[in-house]
Scaffold this active site. Structure first.
Site, PDB file in Angstrom:
ATOM      1  N   LYS A 123       6.582  53.605  21.660  1.00 48.14           N
ATOM      2  CA  LYS A 123       5.709  53.316  22.809  1.00 48.14           C
ATOM      3  C   LYS A 123       5.791  51.844  23.179  1.00 48.14           C
ATOM      4  O   LYS A 123       5.662  51.489  24.347  1.00 48.14           O
ATOM      5  CB  LYS A 123       4.269  53.754  22.506  1.00 48.14           C
ATOM      6  CG  LYS A 123       4.169  55.269  22.288  1.00 48.14           C
ATOM      7  CD  LYS A 123       2.781  55.722  21.958  1.00 48.14           C
ATOM      8  CE  LYS A 123       2.775  57.182  21.536  1.00 48.14           C
ATOM      9  NZ  LYS A 123       3.352  57.428  20.194  1.00 48.14           N
ATOM     10  N   CYS A 156      -1.486  62.186  18.011  1.00 46.61           N
ATOM     11  CA  CYS A 156      -0.763  63.461  18.049  1.00 46.61           C
ATOM     12  C   CYS A 156      -1.556  64.477  17.236  1.00 46.61           C
ATOM     13  O   CYS A 156      -1.017  65.199  16.412  1.00 46.61           O
ATOM     14  CB  CYS A 156       0.682  63.314  17.573  1.00 46.61           C
ATOM     15  SG  CYS A 156       0.844  62.523  15.978  1.00 46.61           S
TER      16      CYS A 156
HETATM   17  C1  LIG Z   1       1.071  56.949  15.021  1.00 46.28           C
HETATM   18  S1  LIG Z   1       1.877  55.608  14.346  1.00 46.28           S
HETATM   19  C2  LIG Z   1       2.294  54.669  15.752  1.00 46.28           C
HETATM   20  C3  LIG Z   1       3.504  55.192  16.486  1.00 46.28           C
HETATM   21  C4  LIG Z   1       3.982  54.239  17.536  1.00 46.28           C
HETATM   22  N1  LIG Z   1       2.951  53.960  18.507  1.00 46.28           N
HETATM   23  C5  LIG Z   1       5.214  54.758  18.276  1.00 46.28           C
HETATM   24  O1  LIG Z   1       5.075  55.306  19.355  1.00 46.28           O
HETATM   25  O2  LIG Z   1       6.324  54.602  17.770  1.00 46.28           O
HETATM   26  C6  LIG Z   1       0.555  54.671  13.718  1.00 46.28           C
HETATM   27  C7  LIG Z   1       1.015  53.342  13.127  1.00 46.28           C
HETATM   28  O3  LIG Z   1      -0.114  52.478  13.109  1.00 46.28           O
HETATM   29  C8  LIG Z   1      -0.128  51.748  11.920  1.00 46.28           C
HETATM   30  N2  LIG Z   1      -1.546  51.327  11.730  1.00 46.28           N
HETATM   31  C9  LIG Z   1      -2.584  52.101  11.414  1.00 46.28           C
HETATM   32  N3  LIG Z   1      -3.709  51.364  11.374  1.00 46.28           N
HETATM   33  C10 LIG Z   1      -3.369  50.096  11.701  1.00 46.28           C
HETATM   34  C11 LIG Z   1      -4.084  48.880  11.840  1.00 46.28           C
HETATM   35  N4  LIG Z   1      -5.406  48.808  11.608  1.00 46.28           N
HETATM   36  N5  LIG Z   1      -3.418  47.771  12.200  1.00 46.28           N
HETATM   37  C12 LIG Z   1      -2.084  47.818  12.434  1.00 46.28           C
HETATM   38  N6  LIG Z   1      -1.349  48.949  12.290  1.00 46.28           N
HETATM   39  C13 LIG Z   1      -1.973  50.069  11.938  1.00 46.28           C
HETATM   40  C14 LIG Z   1       0.403  52.719  10.899  1.00 46.28           C
HETATM   41  O4  LIG Z   1       0.911  52.044   9.771  1.00 46.28           O
HETATM   42  C15 LIG Z   1       1.478  53.432  11.694  1.00 46.28           C
HETATM   43  O5  LIG Z   1       2.709  52.793  11.563  1.00 46.28           O
END
Ligand SMILES: C[S@@+](CC[C@H](N)C(=O)[O-])C[C@H]1O[C@@H](n2cnc3c(N)ncnc32)[C@H](O)[C@@H]1O
Length: 529
Positions: A249, A418
């Site tokens: 994204k 998702c």
């Molecule tokens: C659903 S994935 C994101 C996918 C990404 N948006 C994409 O489209 O490629 C969620 C990501 O958010 C990270 N994450 C979760 N909580 C977070 C936080 N408080 N701060 C930074 N990253 C975080 C996780 O480690 C994970 O890599």
């Protein structure tokens, strides 16, 4: 030679080891093989399972090979018949020899089985086999986004997709075998294509160069919704992707930002250090030059008042979720196994064998894989989900969105998952909208009418708790529910399960204008900042 043993371990481990992806990419099973090779071997074998079983049964050689279990024989005979380089093991390896000792019999049975289906070529045979045994779930197209930072749709149609018929319907594409050259140009998000399920583009130059990105259509909604129409993009200054890895994204957002008159920066936070490395690689590969990666950075620890972020107008939040919307390729396949003269079970679905320690008698050879699922999973499905975990996730998701709403110059924020659960979706939106920061700063759910064309016309909108069997609730108004966008997994739209909602507030200038005009009606309370 761990590849085939590892694949057998993945397929026979118990449900506690999670989805196919988490078994392959996680560390729990002590696997030695490269995950992409393993994933490719398993998914390709699943595709032609019935045919390979037929050949093994007719060649009837398992009784002569004590080392071969039915599952190992399936994996090995699959590669012997279908993989470009044959079995991925040195010539002297015992498993390879166990198959090649019966080369003549296997070849004869392969030819007979092919001729029974009246197929002249290997491609025709593959096509026929996919028709014979379509995947058990509804076929999901292979979605591809053209990365406009590096290429154009027209260029890709003329090169990577040369010879493809591009006027197919989505249904036609979803029903087509991977060998058929058809595609559909998506009508919801620009520069997105649907190709037949199981199409493999990972070996194309365009994929290797980052000109095309394997990204589900639904996952393209947030950046498009955030950026808005061409005119609206004029309000974008700097952006923040709070939960960015692997970066699909983020790089999509970058395509919209570079098209603005004065392209700003995109700050990309990722809490996990390992995933931050994937994010950096993805930014390099996609040519997203205006992205600054904050590796190992928790978005919640970033101070919205930090002067570096004073121009952040747009924020994209796609935090960790249950992944309950992920379908199809994630499921553990149920294989039909060859008849086993040594008395093993004939189906593996219910087998829960713990992986045995085994002799790894050879070095892992270089493997030629015929297809590979990309390493850049946005999310994995959490099958050990219970209500408490769901509540914990929802609480964290709410905090993350509320944190984003506090950035001083923020005008628009998207929140996506998702997941199919109301609790993680409309439930979070409802809590956010009721929060102090949302109320005091005038944040609203972006109305459907104000959404970018394509997403405005998308027919699946937010749902009420009462519409689900879990009874999870949200207190959103009808207009707010209309502002929410849903994708239902496995329906005719061919996407994974997904949810996205945008929050907007008027810019300071608009705010002043509204304030001025509303003062006469005495209803405007103004911004807190
Ligand atoms: C659903 S994935 C994101 C996918 C990404 N948006 C994409 O489209 O490629 C969620 C990501 O958010 C990270 N994450 C979760 N909580 C977070 C936080 N408080 N701060 C930074 N990253 C975080 C996780 O480690 C994970 O890599």
């Amino acid at each position: 030679m761990s590849l085939y043993y590892d694949a057998a371990t993945v397929l026979t481990s118990g449900p506690q080891d999670g989805s196919l992806r988490s078994r392959v990419y996680g560390n729990k099973l002590n696997l030695k093989s490269k995950p992409a090779h393993l994933y490719a071997l398993i998914s390709e074998t699943v595709k032609f399972n019935h045919f390979v079983k037929e050949i093994i049964d007719n060649a009837a050689f398992l009784s002569e090979e004590p080392k071969l279990t039915p599952i190992l024989s399936l994996l090995l005979v699959h590669d012997h018949c279908f993989a470009k380089g044959g079995i991925a093991a040195p010539a002297g390896h015992s498993l390879r020899q166990a198959i090649e000792r019966h080369k003549a019999r296997l070849q004869a049975e392969f030819t007979k089985a092919r001729l029974r289906r009246k197929c002249a070529t290997l491609d025709a045979l593959k096509e026929c086999l996919l028709r014979e045994n379509p995947p058990t779930h509804r076929s999901q197209p292979r979605w591809i986004r053209i990365n406009t930072l590096k290429s154009r749709l027209a260029d890709q149609l003329a090169t990577t997709f040369k010879g493809y018929r591009s006027d197919a319907t989505l249904g036609e594409v979803a029903q087509s075998p991977a060998t058929v050259k058809v595609l559909a140009i998506d009508q919801t998000v620009p520069d997105v294509l649907a190709l037949p399920p199981y199409s493999d583009f990972t070996k194309t130059q365009a994929y290797k160069n980052g000109e095309i990105i394997l990204q589900d259509k639904a996952s393209c909604f947030p950046a498009y919704l955030l950026a808005g129409s061409l005119e609206e993009r004029g309000t974008i200054r700097d952006c923040m992707d709070g939960c960015a890895a692997p970066g699909n994204k983020t790089s999509h957002l970058a395509t919209f930002v570079v098209e603005t008159d004065h392209p700003g920066s995109i700050y990309a936070c990722e809490r996990d250090r390992q995933r931050s490395q994937v994010l950096k690689r993805m930014m390099d590969k996609s040519g997203a030059k205006n992205v600054t990666v904050f590796a190992g950075q928790d978005f919640l620890s970033i101070d919205p008042q930090d002067v570096r972020f004073k121009n952040v107008t747009h924020l994209l939040l796609d935090p960790s979720c249950s992944g309950s919307g992920i379908i199809g390729r994630e499921d553990i396949p149920t294989l039909a196994l060859p008849e086993d003269p040594k008395g093993q079970k004939t189906r593996i679905a219910s087998t829960t064998r713990t992986p045995k320690k085994r002799k790894r008698d050879q070095e892992e050879p270089k493997v030629e894989v015929s297809s590979a699922e990309p390493l850049d999973a946005e999310e994995t499905k959490d099958i050990s989900l219970d209500r408490t975990r769901l509540q914990r996730l929802a609480a964290l998701q709410t905090r993350i969105v509320e944190h984003a709403l506090a950035f001083p110059a923020a005008l628009r924020v998207t929140y996506s998952t998702c997941s199919v659960h109301v609790e993680e979706n409309e439930g979070v939106v409802s809590r956010v909208i009721d929060s102090e920061v949302a109320r005091s700063r005038g944040w609203r759910v972006l109305r459907r009418d104000d959404q970018v064309a394509g997403l405005r016309d998308w027919r699946h909108r937010g749902i009420n708790g009462s519409a689900t069997d879990t009874g999870e609730d949200s207190t959103l108004t009808q207009e707010e529910l209309e502002g929410c966008i849903r994708c239902h997994p496995g329906d005719e739209e061919g996407t994974m399960g997904f949810f996205v909602c945008a929050f907007a507030r008027p810019s300071q200038r608009e705010g002043q204008a509204v304030k001025h005009s509303s003062q006469t009606s005495e209803s405007w309370e103004g911004f807190a900042d």
